[in-house]
Design a protein around this motif. Structure first.
Motif, PDB file in Angstrom:
ATOM      1  N   ASP A 246       0.852  -1.205   0.000  1.00 29.44           N
ATOM      2  CA  ASP A 246       0.000   0.000   0.000  1.00 29.44           C
ATOM      3  C   ASP A 246       0.880   1.244   0.000  1.00 29.44           C
ATOM      4  O   ASP A 246       1.951   1.256   0.610  1.00 29.44           O
ATOM      5  N   CYS A 247       0.460   2.320  -0.682  1.00 30.46           N
ATOM      6  CA  CYS A 247       1.260   3.543  -0.637  1.00 30.46           C
ATOM      7  C   CYS A 247       0.403   4.767  -0.929  1.00 30.46           C
ATOM      8  O   CYS A 247      -0.699   4.668  -1.463  1.00 30.46           O
ATOM      9  N   THR A 248       0.932   5.923  -0.537  1.00 32.00           N
ATOM     10  CA  THR A 248       0.322   7.208  -0.882  1.00 32.00           C
ATOM     11  C   THR A 248       1.452   8.137  -1.309  1.00 32.00           C
ATOM     12  O   THR A 248       2.629   7.857  -1.059  1.00 32.00           O
ATOM     13  N   ILE A 249       1.062   9.225  -1.960  1.00 35.79           N
ATOM     14  CA  ILE A 249       2.099  10.174  -2.396  1.00 35.79           C
ATOM     15  C   ILE A 249       2.639  10.911  -1.173  1.00 35.79           C
ATOM     16  O   ILE A 249       1.878  11.414  -0.341  1.00 35.79           O
ATOM     17  N   ALA A 250       3.983  10.920  -1.076  1.00 37.22           N
ATOM     18  CA  ALA A 250       4.590  11.569   0.095  1.00 37.22           C
ATOM     19  C   ALA A 250       5.227  12.909  -0.294  1.00 37.22           C
ATOM     20  O   ALA A 250       5.182  13.870   0.471  1.00 37.22           O
ATOM     21  N   ASP A 253       8.952  13.305  -5.277  1.00 34.58           N
ATOM     22  CA  ASP A 253       9.650  12.179  -5.880  1.00 34.58           C
ATOM     23  C   ASP A 253       9.621  10.961  -4.977  1.00 34.58           C
ATOM     24  O   ASP A 253      10.462  10.087  -5.075  1.00 34.58           O
ATOM     25  N   SER A 254       8.664  10.914  -4.083  1.00 33.70           N
ATOM     26  CA  SER A 254       8.660   9.769  -3.167  1.00 33.70           C
ATOM     27  C   SER A 254       7.250   9.368  -2.767  1.00 33.70           C
ATOM     28  O   SER A 254       6.309  10.160  -2.824  1.00 33.70           O
ATOM     29  N   LEU A 255       7.149   8.084  -2.397  1.00 29.05           N
ATOM     30  CA  LEU A 255       5.877   7.525  -1.949  1.00 29.05           C
ATOM     31  C   LEU A 255       6.020   7.095  -0.503  1.00 29.05           C
ATOM     32  O   LEU A 255       7.075   6.624  -0.090  1.00 29.05           O
ATOM     33  N   ASP A 260       4.861   0.747   7.917  1.00 30.43           N
ATOM     34  CA  ASP A 260       5.184   1.634   9.039  1.00 30.43           C
ATOM     35  C   ASP A 260       5.690   2.987   8.537  1.00 30.43           C
ATOM     36  O   ASP A 260       6.649   3.540   9.071  1.00 30.43           O
ATOM     37  N   GLY A 261       5.094   3.499   7.496  1.00 32.79           N
ATOM     38  CA  GLY A 261       5.402   4.843   7.021  1.00 32.79           C
ATOM     39  C   GLY A 261       6.763   5.009   6.375  1.00 32.79           C
ATOM     40  O   GLY A 261       7.289   6.126   6.298  1.00 32.79           O
TER      41      GLY A 261
END
Lengths: 365, 287
Positions: A246-250, A253-255, A260-261
């Motif tokens: 699972d991921c979200t836009i951070a 240039d990074s997700l 654990d984040g």
């Protein structure tokens, strides 16, 4: 519409009571093609095959064989050869009588029957067992005889329903090669049903993956494996299947990963896709186990995880890595043997990263 | 120990054999005796045999030495025997054909209330036949079926239908449907697939049903004696009436006619015995 295709399904639907076994299947199969229907049990692949053979009547849509609409044509007039999962060889007949059975229906002369049976027996290398009854034959021989019975009439379409699933593992690969060899020699249009993705990858010109009665993706083994259109196909093909994180836009240039984040730096291509999908959208990052590299030193394009179990399977090792409750599987060379409990940096191959929508489970293109 | 076990088994088999065969043996011996020899309080193993009892059966008896009365009675043994053979064969065949067709349909097709239908079919066997004897007899008299070939055919086929439907359905259930599907893929119609593939796989069921139905009709006495009064008289009532003379039971004739009477059943069962052995052709679908 292409009239050259050997088999064409148009919105074909089949229900059993309230259960929808096949939902609006659309498919075209070219003459001489080797197509594999792949999917878990109950996905409708066998039902689709049986509708093509006429053993089931579709509730909606059309089935065409060689340009002719065959919905109302009984099985015996469809010119199909069918190989059943449990062989269905007639116990009161010898192998020879079984193989000649369809020829006798077509009123061949004695000499023609002998010629045809001899020919097909030679092709399948079963000349020496023709006088035995099925109860005296081994599983592999039974399979060969049932292939011979389906092939002897030189059908337009050759249909195989999980033909190898009842064979012992040692015969299975041999039989698989044999089926491929026969296809190359006689070039019959073939549909082969299996739930074994390895078998499908090895044998198919084209794979049709199915799930919940719907066709998910159609394409060459390579393209279905490399470019799965959704998470089901991605996970079903490959052993082990694709890893999902699972991921979200951070940032730009990074997700932010659901591990654990942890933050993963990604290339611009993936980033663009993620941004187009929309900020705040729940995304899933997919990577095949063989598309990782491992390192014991920090790397910006990777993330750190703990080694839990190493499975040695001979040519490769499957390394299970853990972070909290999440596990990913990484395929590594046979010499990579990290200690259980040690920490490693995991770098996915940026070109092979796939992005899926968590809600629709579809790939984001 | 091993030999001891074999001896025990042999003795048991011999005993069982004797129990079953002794009555037939005694019947055979009696059929070869004169009336005086039969009533001898000290039966002799060595006696002068006579074929007179068999002559009575074939209607060629000369003397009264066996004590058979009613010579030249309207009902002859030979005629009754032929009628029994004709009725048993035709009724068994009919019950077999109808039972096979019904059993196949009940085994293969979905229909509403199938279980209830099966129960209903079986329920026709739940009362002893004698309950229906008087109503059927009256009915037959009124509609003119009494003492007719067709009347008996209807009645006896009906007796056996429940049995034959149930047995045949069970055997068809054991034949996987994929055999028929395979035959259809091989270019056979459903009907031809039935004859070429399914039927050869249920020969055990066919033989068993034929044997049981046949024996049932062959030995039927009650309806035969009540309904078949003059023209359609079968063997069981004939043996009964012909072996009662003015001086009581004529044991010699009873024995000879009974002995002849069991021959067709023995022969038929002997012919189909190889099909009665289940498991010869079954168990080939693997999975």
């Amino acid at each position: 519409m292409n009239t050259m295709s050997m088999i064409r399904l148009v919105n074909m639907t089949k229900r059993f009571g309230k259960t929808v076994a096949v939902h609006k299947a659309n498919l075209e199969i070219e003459k001489g093609e080797f197509v594999v229907f792949l999917g878990p049990s109950g996905c409708g692949k066998t039902t689709t095959l049986r509708c093509i053979a006429g053993l089931e009547d579709p509730d909606g849509g059309e089935v065409y064989i060689d340009g002719e609409m065959v919905n109302d044509l009984p099985t015996l007039d469809r010119d199909v050869g069918f190989v059943f999962q449990h062989y269905a060889l007639f116990p009161h007949m010898t192998a020879y009588q079984n193989i000649s059975f369809p020829l006798r229906a077509m009123k061949y002369s004695k000499k023609e029957i002998t010629d045809e049976v001899t020919k097909v027996a030679r092709l399948l290398k079963i000349e020496d067992i023709l006088n035995l009854t099925p109860s005296h034959l081994s599983g592999g021989d039974l399979q060969s005889v049932s292939l011979a019975r389906a092939l002897v009439i030189k059908p337009k379409v050759f249909l195989l329903d999980e033909p190898l699933s009842t064979l012992d593992a040692e015969f299975r690969e041999e039989a698989r090669t044999m089926i491929k060899r026969i296809h190359i020699e006689i070039g019959a249009t073939t549909i082969y049903v299996t739930h074994d993705q390895m078998e499908a990858m090895a044998i198919a010109d084209r794979i049709v993956t199915m799930n919940f009665g719907e066709i998910q993706q159609t394409g060459s083994p390579e393209s279905v494996y490399r470019n799965p259109v959704n998470m089901f196909v991605a996970n079903f093909l490959g052993s082990p299947g694709m890893n999902f994180i699972d991921c979200t836009i951070a940032g730009n240039d990074s997700l932010e990963l659901g591990l654990d984040g942890k933050i993963l730096k990604v290339g611009s291509e993936i980033m663009k896709k993620a941004q187009e999908a929309g900020k705040g959208r729940q995304l899933v990052l997919g990577t095949r186990p063989e598309d990782f590299s491992l390192s014991s030193t920090k790397n910006d394009f990777g993330f750190e995880m703990e080694v839990s179990i190493v499975e040695e399977i001979g040519p490769e090792n499957i390394i299970n890595l853990r972070s909290g409750d999440n596990t990913i599987k990484v395929l590594a060379g046979p010499d990579v043997l990290p200690k259980s409990g040690s920490r490693m940096w995991v770098m996915p191959d940026q070109d092979r990263l796939r992005l899926f929508d968590k809600e629709t489970k579809k790939e984001i293109l | 120990m091993k030999i001891f076990g074999k001896v025990v088994i042999f003795v048991i088999i011999a005993l069982v054999f004797c129990v079953y065969v002794f009555p037939i043996f005694w019947m055979g011996v009696t059929s070869l005796k004169t009336k005086v020899q039969i009533f001898d309080p000290k039966p002799k193993l060595a006696f002068k045999p006579t074929l007179e009892n068999f002559r009575v059966f074939f209607g060629t008896a000369q003397s009264g030495e066996v004590g058979a009365g009613r010579a030249g009675a309207a009902t002859s043994f030979v005629g009754a025997m032929l009628r029994s053979i004709l009725m048993t064969t035709s009724s068994t065949l009919l019950a077999l054909i109808l039972g096979t067709m019904a059993g196949y349909v009940l085994s293969r097709y979905q229909m509403k209330a199938k279980d209830d239908l099966m129960f209903f079919i079986l329920s026709t066997r739940m009362l002893p036949p004698i309950v229906a004897l008087i109503p059927i007899s009256l009915l037959y008299t009124n509609i003119g079926l009494k003492d007719t070939f067709f009347g008996f055919l209807l009645l006896y086929t009906n007796f056996n239908l429940a049995f034959s439907v149930w047995i045949m359905k069970g055997f068809f259930d054991d034949v996987p449907f994929s055999f028929e599907e395979a035959a259809m893929c091989d270019g056979y119609s459903r009907l031809r697939a039935f004859f070429k593939v399914v039927l050869p796989m249920v020969t055990t069921g066919l033989s068993a049903t034929a044997v049981f139905c046949g024996i049932m009709i062959w030995n039927e006495f009650l309806f035969a004696i009540v309904i078949g009064t003059r023209k359609w008289v079968f063997m069981p009532p004939t043996i009964f009436t012909m072996s009662y003379g003015t001086e009581g039971v004529i044991w010699g004739v009873l024995a000879s006619s009974s002995l002849i009477y069991i021959i067709p059943v023995v022969v038929f069962t002997y012919i189909v015995r190889k099909h009665l052995l289940r498991g010869v052709t079954f168990g080939v679908i693997r999975g």
